[in-house]
Design a protein around this motif. Structure first.
Motif: not given
Length: 433
Positions: A154-159, A199-215
């Protein structure tokens, strides 16, 4: 062999009347409970971080432990592993768990971190092949280093997101290489301090995508273990996105991952979320996402996660009762995510803390099994909901408000309340303690 635990014998079950401190009084791995060995019910795991990496600090003071393996070299890391596997042997623990930074020194960059992790993974593998315990789960520490101060997924920095994703990949590889039965995502800083910069929505979306990548990666490498999320409220981040089991389940549903990911529930986190441990376990079981547990306790006079070893048999028994009702562990187990008090400096303190905790869990398991075999709690539960087993009640659930209203009028329904008999049931539970 090291000399850190010199003079401390391997612990064995000696019964409730044992005189030695270095004995199990209730944990008998081979005792049969409900048709299974006690060891196979409990599936104990020793955590690598609190026992071998934690320096003994608290929010108000720094290091109190002076361990010979403290240092940031590969030599220190290998000595730490030697001591750890010696402790696993003394306790005859069937499993252990690790974060990446527990087992490897911090490198100058990601590439060096990876080389260090891969070398230590092979060092662990050799010890496991020589009779060491199995790996219950691995995970990545994405919260301690300053780069993660604003989160990982959920970090604001993509790096930082990229560094975190790459780190998780290497930790999943290590877990897979060591035959781990689960992989845990511990979102220590997946949340926010203030909405003024979030930006809560953005952070939650990124967290969801991160977990999907793990799966996705799990299936790509053929990892057969379970992916787990560990719910954690408030600490260290004020507003955690993975607050409790129900919150995590809603998150999983939103991203279509409720069939892919389960939860690792910690007693201390459950309390911080305003729940009981057994509530969180029962919630996970009801939602079909129960996976594993971290067994510890909090100091109820403190407002943070104190990670103490369990010593309250009634609390533990209620937790294992819900686990047994849910069918017991599959890939999960009982990880002692607990640490010594910062005044407990001696090598024997590490051993005795675990011995006592394992005995408490054994007593709790036996009490839980006895309650389940006795059947009166489940009979009382069944009686309370017996009306719903009638065909007309089931038909009502498939009906509509107009039909239900007409039926209430036709039958002259005027329901009277029935006692929940809570005190009677609490008295019954206490007979098994």
């Amino acid at each position: 062999m090291t000399d850190f635990f010199a003079g401390i014998p391997q612990l064995t079950y000696q019964g409730a009347e044992a005189e030695s401190d270095f004995a199990f009084r209730h944990y008998n791995p081979d005792e049969i409970i409900l048709g299974r060995r006690m060891e196979d019910h409990l599936r104990f795991a020793i955590c690598y971080w609190h026992n071998f990496a934690w320096p003994g600090g608290d929010p108000f003071g720094g290091q109190t432990f002076l361990r010979p393996w403290f240092g940031n070299t590969m030599e220190h890391a290998k000595l730490k592993a030697d001591v750890a596997f010696e402790m696993f042997r003394i306790l005859n623990a069937p499993y252990f768990c690790f974060h990446d930074v527990d087992m490897r020194p911090e490198g100058a960059d990601f590439a060096e971190n990876t080389r260090n992790l891969e070398e230590m993974t092979e060092y662990f593998a050799a010890k496991m092949d020589a009779g060491g315990p199995k790996l219950l789960w691995g995970t990545a520490n994405l919260f301690s280093h300053r780069r993660f101060m604003s989160g990982a997924a959920t970090n604001p920095d993509p790096d930082v997101f990229a560094f975190s994703a790459a780190t998780v990949k290497t930790c999943m590889d290590a877990t897979h290489r060591l035959g781990g039965e689960n992989y845990v995502l511990w979102g220590g800083r997946e949340g926010y301090e203030t909405l003024l910069n979030t930006d809560m929505k953005r952070e939650l979306d990124h967290m969801g995508r991160f977990l999907s990548m793990v799966v996705e990666y799990k299936h790509k490498i053929g990892f057969k273990g379970t992916i787990l999320i560990e719910p954690k409220p408030q600490e260290p981040t004020k507003h955690q996105y993975d607050y409790d089991v129900a919150t995590v389940f809603g998150f999983l549903q939103r991203f279509g991952l409720e069939k892919e990911v389960k939860v690792n529930i910690e007693q201390g986190h459950a309390i911080l979320a305003g729940h009981s441990f057994e509530h969180e376990i029962a919630t996970a079981a009801a939602l079909g996402v129960f996976g594993s547990i971290d067994m510890n306790r909090n100091d109820y006079q403190s407002g943070w996660d104190t990670d103490q070893f369990p010593n309250n048999t009634p609390e533990v028994a209620l937790a294992y009762y819900e686990i047994l009702r849910a069918g017991g562990f599959t890939s999960g187990g009982t990880n002692f995510d607990a640490k010594l008090r910062r005044q407990s400096l001696d090598a024997e303190d590490l051993i005795l803390a675990h011995a006592g905790a394992m005995d408490v869990c054994a007593r709790g398991l036996k009490a839980a099994a006895a309650m389940l075999e006795d059947g009166r709690l489940e009979a009382a539960r069944g009686t309370r909901y017996a009306g719903w087993d009638k065909p007309e009640a089931q038909a009502m659930l498939a009906s509509d408000l107009d039909s239900i209203t007409a039926d209430v009028i036709a039958r002259g329904v005027d329901p009277q309340p029935h006692s929940g008999k809570q005190e009677k049931l609490e008295n019954l539970v206490n007979r098994f303690m």
